[in-house]
Design a protein around this motif. Structure first.
Motif, PDB file in Angstrom:
ATOM      1  N   PRO A 141      51.399  38.869  43.364  1.00  0.00           N
ATOM      2  CA  PRO A 141      50.864  38.554  42.037  1.00  0.00           C
ATOM      3  C   PRO A 141      49.343  38.423  42.091  1.00  0.00           C
ATOM      4  O   PRO A 141      48.788  37.922  43.076  1.00  0.00           O
ATOM      5  CB  PRO A 141      51.522  37.204  41.702  1.00  0.00           C
ATOM      6  CG  PRO A 141      52.739  37.138  42.569  1.00  0.00           C
ATOM      7  CD  PRO A 141      52.383  37.867  43.830  1.00  0.00           C
ATOM      8  N   ILE A 142      48.691  38.861  41.036  1.00  0.00           N
ATOM      9  CA  ILE A 142      47.233  38.805  41.005  1.00  0.00           C
ATOM     10  C   ILE A 142      46.737  37.376  41.166  1.00  0.00           C
ATOM     11  O   ILE A 142      45.758  37.114  41.878  1.00  0.00           O
ATOM     12  CB  ILE A 142      46.701  39.404  39.690  1.00  0.00           C
ATOM     13  CG1 ILE A 142      47.045  40.890  39.603  1.00  0.00           C
ATOM     14  CG2 ILE A 142      45.187  39.217  39.573  1.00  0.00           C
ATOM     15  CD1 ILE A 142      46.651  41.549  38.295  1.00  0.00           C
ATOM     16  N   ILE A 143      47.416  36.427  40.542  1.00  0.00           N
ATOM     17  CA  ILE A 143      46.958  35.044  40.597  1.00  0.00           C
ATOM     18  C   ILE A 143      47.017  34.500  42.023  1.00  0.00           C
ATOM     19  O   ILE A 143      46.163  33.710  42.443  1.00  0.00           O
ATOM     20  CB  ILE A 143      47.783  34.161  39.625  1.00  0.00           C
ATOM     21  CG1 ILE A 143      47.080  32.827  39.417  1.00  0.00           C
ATOM     22  CG2 ILE A 143      49.211  33.980  40.105  1.00  0.00           C
ATOM     23  CD1 ILE A 143      47.666  32.012  38.275  1.00  0.00           C
ATOM     24  N   LEU A 168      40.277  40.421  41.475  1.00  0.00           N
ATOM     25  CA  LEU A 168      40.790  41.346  40.459  1.00  0.00           C
ATOM     26  C   LEU A 168      40.557  42.793  40.884  1.00  0.00           C
ATOM     27  O   LEU A 168      41.399  43.666  40.643  1.00  0.00           O
ATOM     28  CB  LEU A 168      40.104  41.057  39.127  1.00  0.00           C
ATOM     29  CG  LEU A 168      40.788  41.575  37.854  1.00  0.00           C
ATOM     30  CD1 LEU A 168      42.169  40.953  37.702  1.00  0.00           C
ATOM     31  CD2 LEU A 168      39.934  41.251  36.629  1.00  0.00           C
ATOM     32  N   ASP A 200      43.525  41.211  31.738  1.00  0.00           N
ATOM     33  CA  ASP A 200      43.895  40.397  32.902  1.00  0.00           C
ATOM     34  C   ASP A 200      42.722  39.623  33.481  1.00  0.00           C
ATOM     35  O   ASP A 200      42.919  38.770  34.358  1.00  0.00           O
ATOM     36  CB  ASP A 200      44.510  41.285  33.988  1.00  0.00           C
ATOM     37  CG  ASP A 200      45.961  41.615  33.715  1.00  0.00           C
ATOM     38  OD1 ASP A 200      46.541  40.990  32.807  1.00  0.00           O
ATOM     39  OD2 ASP A 200      46.524  42.485  34.397  1.00  0.00           O
ATOM     40  N   SER A 201      41.512  39.907  33.005  1.00  0.00           N
ATOM     41  CA  SER A 201      40.367  39.109  33.456  1.00  0.00           C
ATOM     42  C   SER A 201      40.545  37.645  33.072  1.00  0.00           C
ATOM     43  O   SER A 201      39.901  36.764  33.650  1.00  0.00           O
ATOM     44  CB  SER A 201      39.064  39.659  32.856  1.00  0.00           C
ATOM     45  OG  SER A 201      39.048  39.504  31.440  1.00  0.00           O
ATOM     46  N   SER A 202      41.434  37.379  32.113  1.00  0.00           N
ATOM     47  CA  SER A 202      41.712  35.994  31.735  1.00  0.00           C
ATOM     48  C   SER A 202      42.304  35.201  32.898  1.00  0.00           C
ATOM     49  O   SER A 202      42.211  33.965  32.928  1.00  0.00           O
ATOM     50  CB  SER A 202      42.675  35.953  30.541  1.00  0.00           C
ATOM     51  OG  SER A 202      43.909  36.562  30.874  1.00  0.00           O
ATOM     52  N   LEU A 203      42.883  35.902  33.877  1.00  0.00           N
ATOM     53  CA  LEU A 203      43.478  35.214  35.019  1.00  0.00           C
ATOM     54  C   LEU A 203      42.436  34.504  35.879  1.00  0.00           C
ATOM     55  O   LEU A 203      42.752  33.539  36.577  1.00  0.00           O
ATOM     56  CB  LEU A 203      44.269  36.207  35.883  1.00  0.00           C
ATOM     57  CG  LEU A 203      45.542  36.778  35.255  1.00  0.00           C
ATOM     58  CD1 LEU A 203      46.103  37.895  36.135  1.00  0.00           C
ATOM     59  CD2 LEU A 203      46.584  35.679  35.071  1.00  0.00           C
ATOM     60  N   SER A 253      40.307  32.614  34.959  1.00  0.00           N
ATOM     61  CA  SER A 253      40.105  31.256  34.450  1.00  0.00           C
ATOM     62  C   SER A 253      40.818  30.237  35.327  1.00  0.00           C
ATOM     63  O   SER A 253      40.438  29.061  35.360  1.00  0.00           O
ATOM     64  CB  SER A 253      40.607  31.140  33.008  1.00  0.00           C
ATOM     65  OG  SER A 253      42.017  31.326  32.939  1.00  0.00           O
ATOM     66  N   THR A 254      41.845  30.692  36.054  1.00  0.00           N
ATOM     67  CA  THR A 254      42.604  29.779  36.911  1.00  0.00           C
ATOM     68  C   THR A 254      41.796  29.304  38.113  1.00  0.00           C
ATOM     69  O   THR A 254      42.177  28.326  38.761  1.00  0.00           O
ATOM     70  CB  THR A 254      43.899  30.451  37.409  1.00  0.00           C
ATOM     71  OG1 THR A 254      43.565  31.637  38.153  1.00  0.00           O
ATOM     72  CG2 THR A 254      44.804  30.827  36.249  1.00  0.00           C
ATOM     73  N   THR A 287      38.726  32.942  28.105  1.00  0.00           N
ATOM     74  CA  THR A 287      39.923  32.107  28.064  1.00  0.00           C
ATOM     75  C   THR A 287      39.627  30.698  28.560  1.00  0.00           C
ATOM     76  O   THR A 287      40.095  29.706  27.987  1.00  0.00           O
ATOM     77  CB  THR A 287      41.048  32.727  28.907  1.00  0.00           C
ATOM     78  OG1 THR A 287      41.358  34.023  28.394  1.00  0.00           O
ATOM     79  CG2 THR A 287      42.301  31.864  28.880  1.00  0.00           C
ATOM     80  N   ARG A 288      38.851  30.606  29.641  1.00  0.00           N
ATOM     81  CA  ARG A 288      38.475  29.292  30.177  1.00  0.00           C
ATOM     82  C   ARG A 288      37.660  28.508  29.156  1.00  0.00           C
ATOM     83  O   ARG A 288      37.882  27.301  28.965  1.00  0.00           O
ATOM     84  CB  ARG A 288      37.662  29.484  31.463  1.00  0.00           C
ATOM     85  CG  ARG A 288      37.155  28.197  32.085  1.00  0.00           C
ATOM     86  CD  ARG A 288      38.282  27.343  32.606  1.00  0.00           C
ATOM     87  NE  ARG A 288      37.765  26.185  33.318  1.00  0.00           N
ATOM     88  CZ  ARG A 288      38.522  25.199  33.778  1.00  0.00           C
ATOM     89  NH1 ARG A 288      39.832  25.232  33.575  1.00  0.00           N
ATOM     90  NH2 ARG A 288      37.991  24.183  34.420  1.00  0.00           N
TER      91      ARG A 288
END
Length: 218
Positions: free
Chosen positions: A64-66, A93, A157-160, A162-163, A170-171
């Motif tokens: 998974p990307i995350i 990413l 998916d750049s929103s990921l 933010s994690t 998103t962040r």
């Protein structure tokens, strides 16, 4: 109330949108370079090189990307590799999508008729020159539709990232929502901003595909 809140939140979200674009652009460039290298290895006549590239692609696609982002940002410091959240986001990413880029490029390369390669070789071209002047230009035209789709997917998916605390859109929305509890307003704006970025990008890519397609037929 919605309009007033939207006007208050928009400047912060727009700053996040700039970071989103920066992450997407950096990751897309990195994924393209790594993906092309992996694709060339996958089509190599040296079986060991081909198998290594296939193995790398399968491993990247299987994670998974995350998880990849967490590993780069939280685990690599244990090995003495310190990266900022932004750097880790771009690299994570980029690596994650390099596997998909590799498949895009590989499909384009393998779609080129062997007769064209043989004709180029009969003119005295060899190895890298054949690939650079004959194969890759045509392969890029063939791979352009999925290549463009990958860019749109990366934007979303750049929103990921933010994690791992990258201050992208998103962040920024999460931080505003957690402090104001205006969830509907915040996430509606975030959704609209993503659409404002992705829809024109998709349109531009379709126009580019059509233009290159016309040149290829000319």
């Amino acid at each position: 109330m919605f309009l007033q809140n939207a006007l208050d939140f928009l400047p912060i979200l727009l700053k996040g949108a700039v970071v989103t674009v920066q992450v997407t652009a950096g990751s897309f460039l990195l994924s393209s370079v790594i993906g092309l290298l992996l694709a060339l290895m996958m089509v190599s006549k040296v079986r060991a090189i081909s198998l290594i590239a296939i193995g790398v692609v399968n491993v990247i696609r299987g994670l998974p990307i995350i998880v990849q982002l967490f590993y780069i940002y939280f685990v690599l410091p244990d090995f003495g590799i310190q990266l900022t959240a932004f750097q880790a986001g771009v690299i994570g990413l980029g690596i994650a999508y390099s596997a998909y880029q590799a498949e895009n490029f590989r499909a384009g390369i393998q779609a080129i008729h062997q007769g064209q390669i043989e004709a180029a070789e009969s003119l005295g071209m060899r190895g890298a020159m054949v690939m650079r002047r004959v194969v890759l230009p045509q392969a890029f035209r063939i791979a352009l539709p999925p290549y463009g789709n990958t860019l749109v997917m990366m934007l979303k998916d750049s929103s990921l990232v933010s994690t791992i605390t990258v201050a992208e859109m998103t962040r920024a929305g999460q931080l505003i929502a957690s402090s104001t509890f205006e969830n509907m307003t915040v996430y509606t704006l975030v959704a609209l901003l993503y659409l404002a970025l992705s829809l024109p990008l998709g349109y531009a890519l379709r126009r580019l595909e059509a233009r290159i397609g016309k040149r290829g037929k000319a």
